[in-house]
Design a protein around this motif. Structure first.
Motif, PDB file in Angstrom:
ATOM      1  N   VAL A  80      -5.309 -13.522   1.043  1.00 28.35           N
ATOM      2  CA  VAL A  80      -4.361 -13.283   2.143  1.00 28.35           C
ATOM      3  C   VAL A  80      -5.045 -12.850   3.433  1.00 28.35           C
ATOM      4  O   VAL A  80      -4.404 -12.784   4.472  1.00 28.35           O
ATOM      5  N   PRO A 100     -12.039 -12.523  -2.915  1.00 22.56           N
ATOM      6  CA  PRO A 100     -11.001 -11.473  -2.917  1.00 22.56           C
ATOM      7  C   PRO A 100     -11.587 -10.081  -2.677  1.00 22.56           C
ATOM      8  O   PRO A 100     -10.912  -9.223  -2.119  1.00 22.56           O
ATOM      9  N   GLN A 114     -12.842  -9.832   1.164  1.00 19.30           N
ATOM     10  CA  GLN A 114     -11.735  -9.874   2.124  1.00 19.30           C
ATOM     11  C   GLN A 114     -10.884  -8.610   2.108  1.00 19.30           C
ATOM     12  O   GLN A 114      -9.909  -8.515   2.850  1.00 19.30           O
ATOM     13  N   GLN A 115     -11.272  -7.649   1.300  1.00 17.89           N
ATOM     14  CA  GLN A 115     -10.574  -6.360   1.367  1.00 17.89           C
ATOM     15  C   GLN A 115     -11.076  -5.485   2.509  1.00 17.89           C
ATOM     16  O   GLN A 115     -10.415  -4.532   2.903  1.00 17.89           O
ATOM     17  N   ALA A 116     -12.248  -5.808   3.008  1.00 21.86           N
ATOM     18  CA  ALA A 116     -12.784  -5.003   4.117  1.00 21.86           C
ATOM     19  C   ALA A 116     -12.015  -5.322   5.389  1.00 21.86           C
ATOM     20  O   ALA A 116     -11.800  -6.489   5.711  1.00 21.86           O
ATOM     21  N   PRO A 117     -11.590  -4.285   6.108  1.00 23.70           N
ATOM     22  CA  PRO A 117     -10.835  -4.546   7.349  1.00 23.70           C
ATOM     23  C   PRO A 117     -11.654  -5.314   8.379  1.00 23.70           C
ATOM     24  O   PRO A 117     -11.083  -6.013   9.214  1.00 23.70           O
TER      25      PRO A 117
HETATM   26  C1  LIG Z   1      -6.309  -7.350   3.005  1.00 20.95           C
HETATM   27  O1  LIG Z   1      -6.853  -6.430   3.959  1.00 20.95           O
HETATM   28  C2  LIG Z   1      -6.322  -5.134   3.881  1.00 20.95           C
HETATM   29  C3  LIG Z   1      -6.889  -4.337   5.058  1.00 20.95           C
HETATM   30  O2  LIG Z   1      -8.253  -4.355   5.054  1.00 20.95           O
HETATM   31  C4  LIG Z   1      -6.667  -4.526   2.554  1.00 20.95           C
HETATM   32  O3  LIG Z   1      -6.144  -3.227   2.434  1.00 20.95           O
HETATM   33  C5  LIG Z   1      -6.109  -5.402   1.438  1.00 20.95           C
HETATM   34  O4  LIG Z   1      -6.529  -4.923   0.192  1.00 20.95           O
HETATM   35  C6  LIG Z   1      -6.595  -6.839   1.610  1.00 20.95           C
HETATM   36  N1  LIG Z   1      -5.928  -7.665   0.610  1.00 20.95           N
HETATM   37  C7  LIG Z   1      -6.595  -8.540  -0.155  1.00 20.95           C
HETATM   38  C8  LIG Z   1      -5.792  -9.273  -1.195  1.00 20.95           C
HETATM   39  O5  LIG Z   1      -7.778  -8.754  -0.036  1.00 20.95           O
END
Ligand SMILES: *[C@@H]1O[C@H](CO)[C@@H](O)[C@H](O)[C@H]1NC(C)=O
Ligand SMILES: *[C@@H]1O[C@H](CO)[C@@H](O)[C@H](O)[C@H]1NC(C)=O
Length: 297
Positions: free
Chosen positions: A31, A265, A268-271
């Motif tokens: 996402v 995945p 892509q969690q890093a802002p």
């Molecule tokens: C998308 O980015 C946000 C903000 O960095 C994070 O909290 C979230 O876990 C991310 N989601 C995924 C599915 O990577």
């Protein structure tokens, strides 16, 4: 051997394309995509022209490599025998398509260093006048009036005494005075911190950092920890995942399925996740990695 691995790749490309075409798969799972895909160009004459790289529609930034002689009053570009004549027109063509074109300094050969503060200021002036927005009469512009979008720091050697921080600040000042943005980027080694470029990065002037997640066993095993260190250390920069696009490049090539389910995945969690960088165009053509990674970045 080579043929069979290529066959596997072709099959995998087909599988990937099929499941990308399935609704509610890729888009739901990843996402936080930025769609940013950077590639290095200029290390192999057989990789095709800069124009062809842009026309492939795969990349959002192409970094030419390398300006690999500087610091002693001499400057020289090594593009592995690509003819320079058409490049100015190709740069404009790419930019017209919305692809940024940048130039990397450093690299694996050549003769470069920044022994004094003045040598760093001189290099900033040279880059400005030869490749960017400057117009110093008497300074040759290898690509004519094409104005590049950025400069990349790709350092394979440097001592702590060198002045890459001075160069970064001087280029950032040019950015502020120029009539279009100068995208300052760096392409460090994976293991944090990279001592060659650490001092430059500490200036906080870099828009993007392409971390080379390959060629280091420490990073093969502990890539998540390294990724977290990079993204935490430079919250003001976009961090890119640097990858090898072809299985031929060796053990650090990541199998597409692992990349999609295991790596993307997480990163892509890093802002400040920025996108993906591929080293390089030659191997991307052979591995066809960008034809799916483009949709995952
Ligand atoms: C998308 O980015 C946000 C903000 O960095 C994070 O909290 C979230 O876990 C991310 N989601 C995924 C599915 O990577
Ligand atoms: C590479 O990808 C393109 C676009 O999806 C496709 O047309 C081509 O056949 C692929 N080539 C190989 C060798 O897989």
């Amino acid at each position: 051997m080579a043929l069979s691995s290529r066959r596997i790749l072709v099959i995998f490309s087909a599988v990937m394309i099929c499941f990308l075409a399935t609704p509610a798969s890729a888009d739901d799972y990843l996402v936080n995509k930025t769609g940013q895909l950077t590639v290095f160009w200029g290390r192999h004459k057989e990789e095709g022209s800069l124009r062809e790289a842009c026309d492939s529609g795969m990349y959002t930034m192409v970094i030419m490599s390398f300006l690999d002689v500087y610091g002693h009053g001499k400057y020289s570009l090594d593009l592995s025998g690509h003819p320079l004549g058409p490049i100015g027109g190709d740069i404009k063509h790419c930019q017209h398509m919305g692809v940024l074109v940048s130039l990397a300094i450093g690299g694996f050969g050549g003769d470069y260093s920044l022994p004094t503060k003045q040598s760093a200021l001189d290099l900033a002036d040279y880059l400005w006048n030869a490749y960017l927005g400057g117009a110093n009469k008497g300074m040759r512009r290898p690509f004519g009036d094409a104005w590049l979008d950025g400069v990349d720091f790709f350092l394979e050697r440097a001592t702590p005494a060198e002045h890459y921080d001075v160069l970064a600040k001087a280029l950032a000042t040019k950015h502020d005075t120029g009539s279009k943005p100068l995208h300052l980027t760096a392409t460090p080694h994976c293991r944090f911190p990279d001592s060659f470029v650490n001092k430059a990065l500490a200036t906080g002037t870099f828009e993007r950092i392409h971390v080379r997640f390959y060629d280091d066993p420490e990073c093969g095993a502990y890539w998540e920890q390294q990724w977290d260190k990079w993204t935490a250390a430079y919250p003001g920069s976009r961090i890119f995942l640097g990858l090898l696009p072809s299985e031929e490049q060796g053990e650090y090539w990541i199998f597409p399925k692992d990349l999609y389910y295991g790596v993307m995945p997480v990163v892509q969690q890093a802002p400040n996740y920025g996108g993906v960088m591929l080293w390089d165009r030659f191997y991307d053509e052979r591995g066809n990695y960008s034809s799916y990674v483009k949709y995952w970045a």
